[in-house]
Design a protein around this motif. Structure first.
Motif, mmCIF file in Angstrom:
data_model
loop_
_atom_site.group_PDB
_atom_site.id
_atom_site.type_symbol
_atom_site.label_atom_id
_atom_site.label_comp_id
_atom_site.label_asym_id
_atom_site.label_seq_id
_atom_site.Cartn_x
_atom_site.Cartn_y
_atom_site.Cartn_z
ATOM 1 N N UNK A 136 -14.482 3.463 79.223
ATOM 2 C CA UNK A 136 -13.979 1.985 79.828
ATOM 3 C C UNK A 136 -13.117 1.351 80.762
ATOM 4 N N UNK A 137 -12.446 2.614 80.964
ATOM 5 C CA UNK A 137 -11.767 2.526 82.516
ATOM 6 C C UNK A 137 -12.442 1.671 84.235
ATOM 7 N N UNK A 138 -14.040 2.136 83.285
ATOM 8 C CA UNK A 138 -14.595 2.060 84.824
ATOM 9 C C UNK A 138 -14.850 0.459 85.186
ATOM 10 N N UNK A 139 -14.456 -0.248 84.294
ATOM 11 C CA UNK A 139 -14.848 -2.593 84.322
ATOM 12 C C UNK A 139 -13.360 -2.597 83.900
ATOM 13 N N UNK A 140 -13.484 -3.779 84.968
ATOM 14 C CA UNK A 140 -12.039 -4.336 84.982
ATOM 15 C C UNK A 140 -11.381 -4.548 84.041
ATOM 16 N N UNK A 141 -11.810 -4.883 82.587
ATOM 17 C CA UNK A 141 -11.829 -5.667 81.982
ATOM 18 C C UNK A 141 -10.684 -4.914 81.339
ATOM 19 N N UNK A 142 -10.920 -3.271 81.126
ATOM 20 C CA UNK A 142 -10.175 -2.462 80.335
ATOM 21 C C UNK A 142 -9.618 -1.416 81.214
ATOM 22 N N UNK A 465 -12.373 -26.355 82.513
ATOM 23 C CA UNK A 465 -11.197 -25.428 80.984
ATOM 24 C C UNK A 465 -11.431 -24.686 81.376
ATOM 25 N N UNK A 466 -12.523 -23.895 81.630
ATOM 26 C CA UNK A 466 -12.606 -22.310 81.393
ATOM 27 C C UNK A 466 -13.307 -21.967 82.946
ATOM 28 N N UNK A 467 -12.133 -21.665 83.396
ATOM 29 C CA UNK A 467 -12.769 -21.274 85.275
ATOM 30 C C UNK A 467 -14.030 -20.030 85.268
ATOM 31 N N UNK A 468 -13.825 -18.849 84.015
ATOM 32 C CA UNK A 468 -15.153 -17.953 84.067
ATOM 33 C C UNK A 468 -16.124 -18.710 83.936
ATOM 34 N N UNK A 469 -16.603 -19.601 83.564
ATOM 35 C CA UNK A 469 -17.640 -19.906 82.838
ATOM 36 C C UNK A 469 -18.831 -20.419 83.813
ATOM 37 N N UNK A 470 -19.785 -19.704 82.865
ATOM 38 C CA UNK A 470 -21.313 -19.168 83.711
ATOM 39 C C UNK A 470 -20.817 -17.575 84.972
ATOM 40 N N UNK A 471 -19.855 -16.917 84.706
ATOM 41 C CA UNK A 471 -19.123 -15.893 85.608
ATOM 42 C C UNK A 471 -19.380 -14.687 84.266
ATOM 43 N N UNK A 472 -19.016 -13.278 84.915
ATOM 44 C CA UNK A 472 -19.113 -12.540 83.932
ATOM 45 C C UNK A 472 -17.855 -11.959 84.848
ATOM 46 N N UNK A 478 -11.606 -10.118 91.621
ATOM 47 C CA UNK A 478 -10.243 -10.580 91.708
ATOM 48 C C UNK A 478 -9.754 -11.834 90.887
ATOM 49 N N UNK A 479 -10.849 -12.702 90.299
ATOM 50 C CA UNK A 479 -11.310 -13.872 89.237
ATOM 51 C C UNK A 479 -10.238 -13.974 88.702
ATOM 52 N N UNK A 480 -10.570 -12.148 88.020
ATOM 53 C CA UNK A 480 -10.129 -11.800 86.847
ATOM 54 C C UNK A 480 -8.844 -11.686 86.286
#
Length: 501
Positions: A136-142, A465-472, A478-480
């Motif tokens: 999980x740590x390899x992914x920015x979300x975690x 409303x949702x800046x990440x719409x259509x983007x992972x 940087x966006x995250x």
């Protein structure tokens, strides 16, 4: 409440988080549309969205071990964890937008920062946890996830759980992520519906939808009973959403659409132990998830949760499962039997044959004494005293049973299922966890399926409303980071859970 029109643009059935979310989204995208919500009970969020009826975890796979799985070669599959985390990021962005624009005035009433943790014992489970964190740590979300297996650190993280624990007698480890949240979906639903009403939507309580029939032009005639006046009337709507929790399946079956066939539902009750001792409550601040027993279903994952309920910090442990044939807490004992139709009978029978483990688990749970529940609690809190805890009945959830290509007839689904008619005039939401946490992502999915001709017109507003719409976000570090910072500021969160000044 505005005056009810005989013809309307949108009918939302159910006064919970799903209808509230879809209603506000559509009002943002098409302010001129006439939107009506019909709720059978006397106020909103009394069933699945109620604060006592769900786990309140902002489900983002930071602590839920069942969202990752070990492959045959020993590597960790984190696909589901990433998907669920991405979905919760979408929810937080939408709430952040509404707060910033003054449409959700009190974020502190529905969301708090609470560390999310996983906790395991035994060499094999510790190795699993280590592999999970590494993947999980390899992914920015975690990337903010920490792991510890030393007693000193664990005593700092979970002092209540370490009291009286013989740490040297067995392997023990925990992970911790401070970006976790506790969400009161009942309070959030109330604020969303108040905002929908302020923008011209109409909310009708004590109004029960009885039947739905499609007209030749594709619109729907919805028959509704006003329970206060005891009278029946009809409304014609261009679009209908069925978001009525356990009542969604029976209503979907009444539509007669082909997509409603070969689907069944299995109701499961929930119980929690709630701490009554404030001194104990103050010793624990985290949502700590363990591992389900071998053979037990995902819904049985034990967790010790810090919750914020009515402005007060609380502590819950569970869930313990029960069984009732009701599809709602306020439902009928005939709900399960009435849901069995000629088109889903073999599906239901197949599920009964395949899910013996679930049956055994439910029987064992029904036989649990309070003493046995406290014994389970002591696996988390070794020095727990029975007098400090009481049993609270949580919500009813209806697990979807359907035929699938990969697993065959009568497969029990543990997630959230979206059903839409071929012509896009009707949508229904079935299923359970992670449910409410993914409400915004799921409602956007429904919008994409049912309003495809509007998407090009609506996309700029959705991205506002949702800046990440259509983007992972997974692929956009940087966006995250930028979005996470803005969301934390708007929702008034910081790592210790207090409000930002």
């Amino acid at each position: 409440m505005n005056n009810l029109h005989n013809k309307t643009d949108v009918v939302l059935i159910g006064g919970g988080i799903m209808s509230a979310t879809l209603g506000v989204l559509l009002k943002e995208l098409k302010p001129e549309w006439d939107i009506n919500v019909f709720e059978r009970l006397d106020t909103c969020a009394k069933e699945s969205s109620n604060v006592w009826n769900n786990a309140g975890t902002g489900h983002s796979a930071l602590c839920e071990l069942n969202y990752t799985s070990e492959k045959a070669d020993g590597t960790m599959d984190i696909t589901k964890a990433i998907k669920i985390n991405e979905q919760f990021q979408v929810s937080k962005q939408f709430w952040s937008y509404l707060v910033k624009s003054g449409k959700l005035p009190e974020p502190e009433a529905f969301i708090h920062a609470v560390p999310h943790m996983s906790f395991v014992t035994g060499d094999r489970n510790v190795k699993f946890l280590e592999s999970r964190v590494k993947a999980l740590r390899e992914n920015v979300l975690f990337s903010g996830m920490d792991i510890a297996d030393d007693t000193e650190t664990l005593r700092q993280w979970i002092p209540l759980m370490m009291e009286g624990r013989q740490a040297d007698s067995e392997a023990i480890a925990a992970t911790r992520d401070e970006s976790g949240t506790d969400v009161n979906f009942g309070a959030l639903t109330q604020q969303l519906l108040e905002q929908l009403e302020a923008q011209g939507g109409s909310i009708y309580y004590e109004h029960e939808v009885k039947t739905l029939s499609q007209n030749k032009d594709g619109s729907w005639t919805v028959k509704i009973r006003d329970l206060k006046e005891d009278k029946v009337f009809t409304v014609e709507s261009k679009f209908v959403f069925i978001g009525a929790g356990g009542a969604s399946l029976p209503l979907l079956q009444k539509t007669g659409i082909p997509e409603s066939k070969h689907i069944g539902g299995f109701p499961v009750s929930g119980l929690f132990l709630v701490c009554q001792n404030d001194d104990v409550i103050q010793k624990h601040k985290a949502k700590v998830y363990g591992k389900a027993e071998v053979g037990a279903p995902p819904m049985s994952v034990p967790h010790l949760d810090t919750r914020y309920i009515d402005g007060k910090r609380s502590l819950l442990f569970g869930p313990f499962a029960g069984f009732s044939p009701k599809f709602l807490k306020t439902g009928s004992y005939l709900d399960l039997f009435k849901s069995i139709k000629p088109n889903n009978l073999t599906t239901m029978l197949a599920a009964g044959a395949k899910e013996m483990d679930l049956t055994k688990y439910l029987v064992s749970q029904l036989l649990l004494s309070n003493q046995a529940r406290i014994a389970d609690l002591r696996k988390f809190v070794p020095e727990a005293k029975a007098e400090d805890w009481k049993v609270v009945v949580a919500g009813q959830r209806v697990q979807v049973i359907k035929d699938t290509k990969d697993k065959g007839k009568g497969t029990l689904q543990f997630g959230t299922e979206v059903i839409t008619s071929k012509d896009g005039t009707l949508a229904a939401l079935l299923g359970a966890s992670p449910g409410a946490s993914t409400a915004v992502a799921v409602m956007l999915d429904i919008i994409e399926r049912t309003f495809p001709t509007y998407l090009s017109e609506w996309e700029p507003k959705i991205k506002e409303m949702i800046p990440s719409y259509g983007i992972k976000l997974t692929d956009n570090v940087d966006l995250f980071k930028k979005i996470s910072k803005e969301v934390a500021e708007n929702l008034k969160l910081n790592k210790d859970g207090t409000l930002l000044s």
